[in-house]
Design an enzyme around this catalytic site. Structure first.
Site, short mmCIF file in Angstrom:
data_model
loop_
_atom_site.label_atom_id
_atom_site.label_comp_id
_atom_site.label_asym_id
_atom_site.label_seq_id
_atom_site.Cartn_x
_atom_site.Cartn_y
_atom_site.Cartn_z
N LEU A 211 66.37 25.01 41.44
CA LEU A 211 67.52 25.24 40.57
C LEU A 211 67.39 24.26 39.41
O LEU A 211 66.92 23.13 39.59
CB LEU A 211 68.84 25.00 41.31
CG LEU A 211 69.19 25.94 42.47
CD1 LEU A 211 70.52 25.52 43.10
CD2 LEU A 211 69.26 27.39 42.01
N ASP A 212 67.81 24.68 38.23
CA ASP A 212 67.79 23.77 37.10
C ASP A 212 68.64 22.54 37.39
O ASP A 212 69.57 22.60 38.21
CB ASP A 212 68.32 24.46 35.84
CG ASP A 212 67.46 25.63 35.41
OD1 ASP A 212 66.27 25.65 35.77
OD2 ASP A 212 67.99 26.53 34.73
N LYS A 213 68.36 21.47 36.69
CA LYS A 213 69.07 20.21 36.90
C LYS A 213 70.58 20.39 36.89
O LYS A 213 71.29 19.88 37.76
CB LYS A 213 68.66 19.19 35.83
CG LYS A 213 69.43 17.89 35.88
CD LYS A 213 69.05 16.96 34.74
CE LYS A 213 69.88 15.69 34.74
NZ LYS A 213 69.54 14.79 33.61
N THR B 180 72.35 23.18 37.22
CA THR B 180 72.85 24.30 38.01
C THR B 180 73.16 23.80 39.41
O THR B 180 72.37 23.06 40.01
CB THR B 180 71.82 25.44 38.09
OG1 THR B 180 71.58 25.94 36.77
CG2 THR B 180 72.31 26.57 38.97
N ARG C 288 69.98 32.34 32.35
CA ARG C 288 70.34 31.73 31.06
C ARG C 288 69.71 32.50 29.90
O ARG C 288 70.36 32.78 28.89
CB ARG C 288 69.89 30.27 31.06
CG ARG C 288 70.54 29.44 32.16
CD ARG C 288 69.84 28.11 32.36
NE ARG C 288 69.98 27.24 31.20
CZ ARG C 288 69.34 26.08 31.07
NH1 ARG C 288 68.48 25.68 32.02
NH2 ARG C 288 69.52 25.34 29.98
#
Length: 345
Positions: free
Chosen positions: A171-173, A175, A274
């Site tokens: 997961l992105d930082k 998120t 995104r």
């Protein structure tokens, strides 16, 4: 009366100003505490007037010159007991040079670091965590420590024997939400295969700017590295390196110039939701990378991995977990929807 001019400090090869009063260092003793090592040497005739950083390379050839220069700049090098601050300082024969060999940031990337992890499910083979926004999943430039990987290494000894400590997706930082991790090699292999075969179901909640023209839309656009920026992804034609990517989007409410969305991934490209929402002209709230602006109290991208469903990699039993929305996201969601976070069937 002619006065003899005093040579400048630079002409004398003067020592740099003292940054801090150092503890005495015995040149005959190397100190090692498991994190750093003191190494010392006396400048010989061949090293007279050489740059300090070049002298350090000769003393510690296992480190890069750039890392040794950074040690000088950070105050880890002393010349005749005085802290040096300039890599280009010219040393003189007979001077004692001492360097504290602090490990590179990269070398600490796989160091166990205990951290509190919110566990949604755990058994012998699988761990599902609720990743908070702000936590980096895997070490990378600028984030070599304090990552989820560091926490996994501290949580169970078997993680050190697994690729990426068992991490099979990210997961992105910024998120938040559910992430599955393998705890054994058979589980890691099976999870990687299931994700590649699109057998792992991932459902997200998102808040985006504006309102979609229709309540349901499937975004089927290839994604690749943005040719204009290496830190962004973009919709890129497959002929130019884009990879097939599909996201199903359902709009559940609108209000306050924002829309509340349910997103289901059918592929797992970097920044997929995104990028796809930005391509529709509706970037996520507070997602500055793709055109979003802070709104409704959110200062980070409005994306939460709510639900994760998969066949257990060893038993085959269906496993489904949900991660409660964090306070910032839940508050913004209520303002748009008028109700608490929930996934509508």
């Amino acid at each position: 009366m002619n006065r003899q001019r005093k040579p400048s400090a630079e002409a004398e090869g003067a020592r740099p100003a003292v940054v801090a009063e150092p503890e005495p260092v015995d040149p005959a003793v190397a100190e090692f505490d498991g994190a750093s090592e003191w190494r010392t040497a006396v400048v010989d005739a061949a090293g007279h007037t050489r740059r300090l950083d070049l002298r350090l390379v000769a003393m510690a050839p296992e480190f890069s010159r750039s890392h040794l220069q950074s040690l000088v700049e950070r105050g880890h090098v002393r010349v005749d007991g005085v802290v040096a601050s300039k890599p280009a300082l010219r040393v003189r024969a007979g001077q004692a040079v001492a360097v504290e060999l602090v490990p590179t940031d990269e070398s600490r990337a796989y160091t166990p670091q205990p951290m509190a992890l919110a566990v949604l499910h755990e058994d012998e083979h699988v761990l599902v965590v609720d990743k908070p926004a702000g936590l980096v999943v895997h070490p990378a430039p600028g984030n070599w420590s304090g990552t989820l990987l560091n926490g996994l290494l501290a949580r169970h000894s078997g993680a050190a024997m697994l690729p990426r400590a068992g991490i099979v997706h990210r997961l992105d930082k910024d998120t938040s939400g559910a992430m599955v991790v393998g705890k054994t090699l058979p589980a890691v292999v099976a999870l990687v295969r299931a994700i590649a075969a699109r057998e792992v179901h991932r459902e997200y909640l998102a808040l985006a700017h504006g309102a979609l023209a229709t309540d349901e839309v499937t975004v089927d656009k290839p994604i690749g590295r943005d040719p204009q920026s290496r830190v962004r992804m973009a919709v890129v034609a497959e002929a130019r390196g884009g990879r097939p990517s599909r996201t199903d989007v359902r709009q559940v409410a609108t209000g306050l110039d924002a829309c509340a969305l349910q997103c289901t991934l059918h592929s797992g490209r970097t920044h997929q939701i995104r990028v796809h929402l930005a391509s529709l002209g509706h970037p996520l709230l507070a997602d500055a990378t793709y055109g979003g602006r802070p709104a409704l109290g959110l200062q980070r991208q409005a994306l939460h991995a709510l639900r994760l469903g998969l066949a257990h990699p060893i038993t085959g039993v269906w496993l489904q977990v949900e991660a409660p929305a964090p306070a910032d996201f839940a508050a913004a969601w209520r303002r748009v929807c008028g109700r608490s976070v929930a996934w509508s069937a």
